[in-house]
Design an enzyme around this catalytic site. Structure first.
Site, PDB file in Angstrom:
ATOM      1  N   THR A  24      -6.255   6.276   8.662  1.00 48.41           N
ATOM      2  CA  THR A  24      -6.815   6.553   7.334  1.00 48.41           C
ATOM      3  C   THR A  24      -6.833   5.308   6.449  1.00 48.41           C
ATOM      4  O   THR A  24      -7.180   5.381   5.282  1.00 48.41           O
ATOM      5  CB  THR A  24      -6.024   7.659   6.608  1.00 48.41           C
ATOM      6  OG1 THR A  24      -4.685   7.193   6.386  1.00 48.41           O
ATOM      7  CG2 THR A  24      -5.987   8.941   7.430  1.00 48.41           C
ATOM      8  N   HIS A  59       5.257   6.487   7.225  1.00 43.09           N
ATOM      9  CA  HIS A  59       4.922   6.077   5.856  1.00 43.09           C
ATOM     10  C   HIS A  59       4.427   7.289   5.068  1.00 43.09           C
ATOM     11  O   HIS A  59       4.312   8.383   5.616  1.00 43.09           O
ATOM     12  CB  HIS A  59       3.886   4.941   5.866  1.00 43.09           C
ATOM     13  CG  HIS A  59       2.585   5.359   6.453  1.00 43.09           C
ATOM     14  ND1 HIS A  59       2.241   5.114   7.764  1.00 43.09           N
ATOM     15  CD2 HIS A  59       1.537   6.043   5.926  1.00 43.09           C
ATOM     16  CE1 HIS A  59       1.041   5.617   8.008  1.00 43.09           C
ATOM     17  NE2 HIS A  59       0.596   6.192   6.916  1.00 43.09           N
ATOM     18  N   HIS A  84       0.828  -1.209   0.000  1.00 42.26           N
ATOM     19  CA  HIS A  84       0.000   0.000   0.000  1.00 42.26           C
ATOM     20  C   HIS A  84       0.859   1.253   0.000  1.00 42.26           C
ATOM     21  O   HIS A  84       0.457   2.301  -0.495  1.00 42.26           O
ATOM     22  CB  HIS A  84      -0.906   0.034   1.236  1.00 42.26           C
ATOM     23  CG  HIS A  84      -1.799  -1.160   1.362  1.00 42.26           C
ATOM     24  ND1 HIS A  84      -2.859  -1.396   0.505  1.00 42.26           N
ATOM     25  CD2 HIS A  84      -1.798  -2.200   2.234  1.00 42.26           C
ATOM     26  CE1 HIS A  84      -3.456  -2.524   0.852  1.00 42.26           C
ATOM     27  NE2 HIS A  84      -2.831  -3.036   1.893  1.00 42.26           N
ATOM     28  N   HIS A 101       3.309  10.544   7.297  1.00 40.31           N
ATOM     29  CA  HIS A 101       2.698  10.196   8.582  1.00 40.31           C
ATOM     30  C   HIS A 101       3.722   9.512   9.482  1.00 40.31           C
ATOM     31  O   HIS A 101       4.291   8.490   9.098  1.00 40.31           O
ATOM     32  CB  HIS A 101       1.512   9.242   8.387  1.00 40.31           C
ATOM     33  CG  HIS A 101       0.317   9.893   7.778  1.00 40.31           C
ATOM     34  ND1 HIS A 101      -0.706   9.180   7.195  1.00 40.31           N
ATOM     35  CD2 HIS A 101      -0.029  11.205   7.679  1.00 40.31           C
ATOM     36  CE1 HIS A 101      -1.630  10.028   6.755  1.00 40.31           C
ATOM     37  NE2 HIS A 101      -1.234  11.254   7.029  1.00 40.31           N
ATOM     38  N   HIS A 124       1.875   8.960   1.684  1.00 40.91           N
ATOM     39  CA  HIS A 124       0.746   8.860   0.753  1.00 40.91           C
ATOM     40  C   HIS A 124       1.045   9.800  -0.403  1.00 40.91           C
ATOM     41  O   HIS A 124       1.482  10.928  -0.177  1.00 40.91           O
ATOM     42  CB  HIS A 124      -0.560   9.252   1.442  1.00 40.91           C
ATOM     43  CG  HIS A 124      -0.900   8.360   2.604  1.00 40.91           C
ATOM     44  ND1 HIS A 124      -1.693   7.233   2.484  1.00 40.91           N
ATOM     45  CD2 HIS A 124      -0.535   8.419   3.909  1.00 40.91           C
ATOM     46  CE1 HIS A 124      -1.790   6.635   3.669  1.00 40.91           C
ATOM     47  NE2 HIS A 124      -1.099   7.330   4.550  1.00 40.91           N
TER      48      HIS A 124
END
Length: 307
Positions: free
Chosen positions: A203, A94, A68, A121, A96
């Protein structure tokens, strides 16, 4: 475990369907949210976050492609003490991002509707619990320090060079590597004094509603090349490039967002940035339409030729 792997936009368990498998994803204090300046409550008593052990550490940082995102495991010697004195221990960091078309940004939180290029994050757990596993089940268990990334004609951000150069080692989902000697503080915005604060959720599934969010007002600056590397280096479980790994913003539902600053520090509203903002929004909308149509059209043969 769950039989079906969750996704953002494809297959049975895309984000619209997360609540079917993970009921909390349909809850009333979900993240991310749009941070609307006119609704933010100014709270001058919110003190700066106190970060300990975030500087250069010569130990090992395991880095994983989990299908992911890319995740950096952090040593529990790193901790964050918030304004009310709660101490949280770092667990992992990590990212996004967007990238599905040249203009698509991929931050999760938006500011006055504007989506940034990348969101960082740093996930922490409350030090009153013995482990992350224990804390993640508790109502006051987690805190996330979030930062937004901007890309203009910036030169390469040297603090990201080592990290980005090793993405090729974890191209496939499930692959891991080890980085030595990272300075996490340098990978965050230069000014950590000013932030938004609100109560939300993870999230990604299971979307547990036990996260105290701290979104830093200042941004990280990366070069276009660095951003493109992150957007194009990693593959998911289906061996497709991991792109647009962000969740859409969720309803605020009477929650209060606080900030310890009055207006956004040094944000230039030039015509160019306004234009970029509108074009980006149009691009986003087209992308959502594309996702929507892609799901509604019966799959004839593999639609590899979509833009």
């Amino acid at each position: 475990g769950h039989g079906v792997e969750w996704t953002y936009s494809e297959g049975m368990l895309d984000e619209a369907h997360w609540p079917l498998e993970y009921p909390k994803c349909g809850g009333r204090r979900q993240s991310p949210i749009d941070l609307q300046m006119k609704k933010v409550q100014y709270n001058p008593s919110l003190r700066a976050l106190n970060l300990t052990g975030y500087g250069l550490w010569h130990g090992e940082f395991p880095v994983t492609n989990n299908g992911h995102t890319v995740q950096i495991s952090l040593p529990s010697t790193m901790s964050m003490t918030t304004s009310d004195g709660t101490q949280y221990l770092a667990k992992q960091m990590h990212f996004h991002w967007g990238g599905a078309s040249s203009e698509i940004s991929g931050s999760e939180h938006t500011v006055d509707g504007m989506r940034y290029v990348i969101e960082i994050h740093v996930v922490h757990y409350n030090s009153k619990y013995n482990s992350y596993e224990e804390a993640q089940k508790e109502p006051d268990g987690l805190a996330v320090l979030a930062a937004l990334v901007e890309v203009k004609d910036y030169t390469e951000n040297a603090y990201y060079s080592k990290f980005i150069s090793h993405l090729e080692d974890i191209r496939y989902a499930g692959q891991s590597t080890v980085l030595r000697g990272l300075d996490i503080e340098d990978m965050l915005p230069g000014d950590l004094r000013y932030y938004y604060s609100y109560l939300g959720s993870l999230t990604t599934p299971p979307c547990t509603e036990n996260v105290h969010w701290f979104v830093v007002a200042d941004t990280v600056k990366l070069s276009k090349t660095q951003v493109e590397k992150l957007e194009n280096s990693l593959l998911n479980h289906q061996n497709k490039t991991i792109q647009n790994d962000y969740r859409r913003t969720q309803p605020l539902n009477h929650r209060v967002v606080e900030a310890n600053f009055m207006s956004r520090p040094h944000q230039e509203y030039t015509l160019a940035s306004k234009l970029h903002f509108y074009l980006n929004n149009i691009d986003q909308t087209l992308e959502y339409l594309r996702r929507f149509i892609e799901q509604k059209i019966p799959k004839r043969k593999k639609q590899e030729n979509w833009p």
